[in-house]
Write an enzyme that holds these catalytic residues in place. Structure first.
Site, short mmCIF file in Angstrom:
data_model
loop_
_atom_site.label_atom_id
_atom_site.label_comp_id
_atom_site.label_asym_id
_atom_site.label_seq_id
_atom_site.Cartn_x
_atom_site.Cartn_y
_atom_site.Cartn_z
N ASP A 140 0.86 -1.19 0.00
CA ASP A 140 0.00 0.00 0.00
C ASP A 140 0.89 1.23 0.00
O ASP A 140 1.96 1.23 0.63
CB ASP A 140 -0.91 0.02 1.23
N ASP A 154 -7.01 -1.57 -4.69
CA ASP A 154 -8.11 -1.19 -3.80
C ASP A 154 -9.03 -0.19 -4.48
O ASP A 154 -10.26 -0.29 -4.40
CB ASP A 154 -7.56 -0.58 -2.50
#
Length: 198
Positions: A140, A154
């Site tokens: 991330d 995402d």
């Protein structure tokens, strides 16, 4: 005569949708490939140019690159059960592929393509990144104020789900047909005239 015309029209719509189905499948595949490739390339860029925990201002204070590895889901939920998210993402990917036989809408092709591409992007991390197979941590790096740190996969998944919700609310089926809610009986006009007294 009227019945014959209505029958012809009802048969023409499914035939038209079947005619466009190959194009919808290519559209779906294109969106899925785009979401997956974009996700993997950005993760490759992050892991090769940043060190874990590094934070780079992009549009401060709105946007930063912040490289972390997430073993759980969003908001770091379920960090100790990474294998469950691997199974869930694999199941979602298979379920999407099973739905493709119904596909006849460009908007559904977009939403399912984004959903599959995003799911496969994070599934690739789960399968092949450290610490082990099927237990890998997801990369991330996108940080917004007062929000979870996330990635392109995402974003693709969330965008796909939002589009699916909008299509469902508008009554647009996966095959491209529109489902209109039936009017209440009180709103229907009686057949054969406007009133019994006329």
């Amino acid at each position: 005569m009227t019945d014959d015309l209505s029958d012809d029209a009802s048969q023409a719509a499914p035939n038209a949708r079947r005619k466009w189905r190959p194009a919808m499948l290519w559209l779906f595949a294109g969106f899925a490939a785009f979401a997956y490739t974009f996700d993997q390339l950005t993760k490759l860029w992050v892991t090769s140019t940043m060190t874990e925990g590094e934070r780079i201002p992009v549009l401060p204070p709105l946007l930063h690159w912040y490289y972390i590895r997430n073993s759980g889901a969003a908001f770091s939920i379920g960090e100790n059960v990474t294998w469950i998210f691997t199974i869930v993402m694999a199941a979602v990917s298979v379920a999407i592929l099973f739905q493709l036989r119904k596909l006849g809408s460009a908007w559904w092709a977009l939403s399912l393509g984004l959903l599959l591409g995003g799911a496969l992007g994070n599934l690739t991390d789960r399968l092949f990144r450290e610490p082990s197979f099927a237990m890998g941590h997801v990369v991330d790096f996108i940080q917004l104020p007062n929000f979870a740190i996330f990635n392109i996969a995402d974003s693709a998944v969330v965008s796909g789900v939002v589009i699916i919700c909008l299509l469902t609310l508008r009554g647009i089926g996966m095959d491209g047909s529109r489902h209109v809610a039936a009017k209440p009986a009180s709103d229907r006009k009686p057949a054969g005239g406007s009133g019994a007294g006329e």
